[in-house]
Structures are given as C-alpha cells and as structure tokens.
Design an enzyme around this catalytic site. Structure first.
Site, PDB file in Angstrom:
ATOM      1  N   LYS A 116      27.423 -32.696  18.739  1.00 26.06           N
ATOM      2  CA  LYS A 116      27.797 -33.366  17.654  1.00 26.06           C
ATOM      3  C   LYS A 116      29.791 -33.341  17.975  1.00 26.06           C
ATOM      4  O   LYS A 116      30.173 -34.628  17.629  1.00 26.06           O
ATOM      5  CB  LYS A 116      27.216 -33.677  17.198  1.00 26.06           C
ATOM      6  N   LYS A 199      18.035 -36.011  25.024  1.00 25.35           N
ATOM      7  CA  LYS A 199      16.962 -36.406  23.623  1.00 25.35           C
ATOM      8  C   LYS A 199      16.918 -37.827  22.859  1.00 25.35           C
ATOM      9  O   LYS A 199      17.993 -38.409  22.637  1.00 25.35           O
ATOM     10  CB  LYS A 199      16.952 -35.122  22.721  1.00 25.35           C
ATOM     11  N   LYS A 202      17.969 -40.770  16.779  1.00 20.91           N
ATOM     12  CA  LYS A 202      18.435 -41.930  15.926  1.00 20.91           C
ATOM     13  C   LYS A 202      19.904 -42.776  15.729  1.00 20.91           C
ATOM     14  O   LYS A 202      20.446 -43.656  15.520  1.00 20.91           O
ATOM     15  CB  LYS A 202      17.596 -42.042  14.713  1.00 20.91           C
TER      16      LYS A 202
END
Ligand code: AQP
Length: 336
Positions: A116, A199, A202
C-alpha cells in the site's frame, strides 16, 4: 447434558470501496455459515479504511452499503453482533496500549504496508503502518478464538498472536491468543481478472480486475469475457502454470459448490469462450438474489441503522470488559 460453551470469532471488512467477489468468497460468505457454531462478531472496519484516502461522502455510503450487504448475505443480527468499528471507541483505546508493545521494525515488514505504501506513495501515513495493531485490538478486545480471513491477512493475524502473547507474558494472562480460520481449499485468495498475478482488490485502479457484489449482469459477463487466461486452450487447475484459468475455476467452484475436479471435467474439451461465459453466468445468477435483498434493506435504512446501533451497544459491553482489564494490568489508576 452439559451445554458446550461457544468460542468467539471476530472478522471485519473495510468499507474502502464496493465489496468484491474476492472479499465475498474469502471472507463474507463464510460469516453466515459460522454463526450457529460460534459467537460471531462482525464489523464494518471504517477506522481501517481511512488509512488510505477516502472521499467522506463515499465512505459514509459504503459503510451503510456494507452493513446491508452483510445482512443480505445471511448474517443474522439475532445470532451475531454486527457493528461499525468507529462506533466502539475501545478499538482505538486498546490499539494505543498495544502500540507500546509493537515495534516499528515488525510493522514496516508487513507485506500489506509495503504494497500500500508503493501504491499510495503520496500518502504513506502512520495509520497505514499501524493498521495491524488496530486489527490486533479489534480481535483481542472480543477474546476471539478464531478469525475467518482470506490468506492475504495471515501475516497480520500472526502479528496479532505475537502481540497477545507479548502482552500476556509481560502483564499476566489477559488475551485469548486467536487462530486464523483460513479456507483450506482454494478461494482464500481470488486473483484479479485482469492480472492473475495480483489479488483481486476493491481499490484496484483497473475496474476490469474486479467484480463487485453489486455489479449488473452485463458488466459481470463482459468482465469475465475479457478475463486474462493464457495462450493454450486447456481448462485445468494449475495456479502456477495457468493462473488465469485456475482463478476462474476457483470462482466457479466457489459459486457452484462443485469440486475443482468436477469443474475441470465439466469444461474438458470446451473452449475458453464457453468457459468464461459459463463462469460469468454463474456469478451473475448467484449475485442476483443478494443484490435484490440488499436493495430491499437499503430501502429500509431505519432497520439497518437499528441493527448497527444495537450491535455497537453489544460490542461496547464486551469490549469494555477487556479494556478495563487491560487498563488495570498496565497500571492505570481507576479513581475508584
Ligand atoms: N482477493 C481476495 N480473495 C480472498 N479473500 C480476500 N479478501 C480480500 N481480498 C480477497 C478478504 O476479504 C476480507 C475483507 O478485506 P478488507 O476489506 O478488510 O481488506 P483487504 O484484504 O485489503 O481487501 P481489499 O479488497 O484488497 O481492499 P482494499 O483494496 O481496500 O485494500 C479479509 O478477510 C480479506 O482477507
């Protein structure tokens, strides 16, 4: 006959966007299945969501929608505690205490933090690094023995266990040390339809990578039609050699309940076009009743609000018990 005491179980999903079929397969669909066997506590993790920039109006909307989705997926508020994380202040309070036994070295090594930070280089904030400590607080507050999560959360769960053990060793037995409840078969990690090496997420900037739980039929069929496979034509489960095809087989298996071997047999000799269309149709069919139920619930916002308010009160009562114990153990003067 002696009644068996049920163990507690905690899990949460972030309202950081529209929930994907990855979140559903890896986590949410199991939530309802576990509610008879365990004391289940499920949260909409809005405190976690703000570790990445959120548009405030979208965050509010996504929170309500996720609560409605939980209910639409069969989670029964009479059997479980369902609440919004920021409604129970004990999560922040315990995470502060746990911060004092967590080390920057172990937090900066977390894969999700590294991923992230790279993805949101303009906003590498302390909350992003501290995410696993807040997650530990979520779980430990409820003395949860089990935590159903996708495989991507395994590392965070290990840190939760380390923090629980560290605290118990230093201050005496306080926390239950939780176990992960990660799907044994495939489905624990659904991959992006556009790039099966990553992966499904969202918050992926490529909308072709994910299918949301609210997506309309045409869009679902189109995304599966475009899903990345490979240049040969064999429909076989082999995540190393055939990640795209294996991911589609996994999704088909998850939504039909058929074994992977049966799925392979069903498509033996068929082309990728037919295969992808069948997976798309199956997903669209499976999502339709959930979407209808969610729409019905959202039309009754007062009911959804009442579920989350009652859930917060019940969660608060449990959380307060653990937090008081923690405060006593670390030596905070109670004033009593
Ligand atoms: N691709 C996935 N396959 C299987 N399980 C998954 N989970 C997430 N992605 C997959 C599981 O869903 C639960 C809720 O996840 P979360 O919303 O708390 O956070 P996340 O893991 O960071 O999910 P996303 O979709 O990738 O969100 P963003 O893009 O906001 O970071 C967890 O149990 C997770 O394991």
């Amino acid at each position: 006959m002696e009644e068996k005491v049920k163990s507690s179980l905690f899990s949460a999903v972030q309202p950081s966007g529209a929930v994907t079929i990855g979140n559903y397969i890896g986590a949410i669909r199991n939530f309802a299945r576990l509610q008879d066997e365990y004391n289940c506590i499920y949260a909409v993790a809005d405190l976690h969501a703000i570790t990445v920039k959120q548009e405030p109006a979208a965050l509010r909307r996504n929170t309500l929608e996720l609560m409605a989705l939980f209910l639409a997926c069969g989670i029964d508020p009479k059997k479980c505690i369902l609440f919004v994380q920021s409604h129970v202040s004990a999560h922040c309070e315990l995470s502060w205490v746990l911060n004092t036994i967590a080390y920057p070295g172990e937090l900066s090594r977390m894969t999700q933090f590294k991923d992230k930070s790279a993805k949101h280089a303009e906003n590498v904030n302390m909350g992003l690094m501290d995410y696993p400590v807040l997650m530990a607080a979520d779980i430990l507050l409820y003395q949860a023995a089990l935590v159903p999560v996708g495989a991507d959360q395994k590392q965070h769960l290990e840190l939760t266990r380390d923090l629980a053990i560290r605290f118990n060793n230093r201050f005496g037995q306080t926390f239950t040390v939780p176990e992960g409840y990660i799907l044994k078969d495939s489905g624990a990690r659904i991959m992006s339809l556009a790039d099966p090496s990553r992966k499904m997420s969202k918050s992926d900037e490529n909308p072709n990578g994910f299918v949301t739980m609210g997506e309309d039929r045409d869009s679902i069929l189109r995304k599966f039609k475009r899903a990345v496979t490979d240049s040969d034509s064999e429909i076989r489960y082999d995540p190393e050699a055939k990640p795209g095809v294996s991911n589609l087989l996994t999704i088909y298996h998850a939504f039909t309940g058929k074994s992977l071997a049966d799925c392979e047999r069903e498509f033996a000799g068929k082309g990728y076009g037919d295969f992808k269309a069948a997976v798309g149709e199956t997903v669209a069919d499976a999502l339709a009743p959930i979407q209808a139920e969610k729409a019905r619930l959202l039309a009754d916002k007062a009911y959804v609000n009442s579920v989350m308010n009652e859930g917060a009160s019940a969660a608060f009562r449990l959380a307060r018990k653990t937090l008081s114990k923690v405060y006593r153990k670390v030596g905070f003067y109670s004033g009593e």
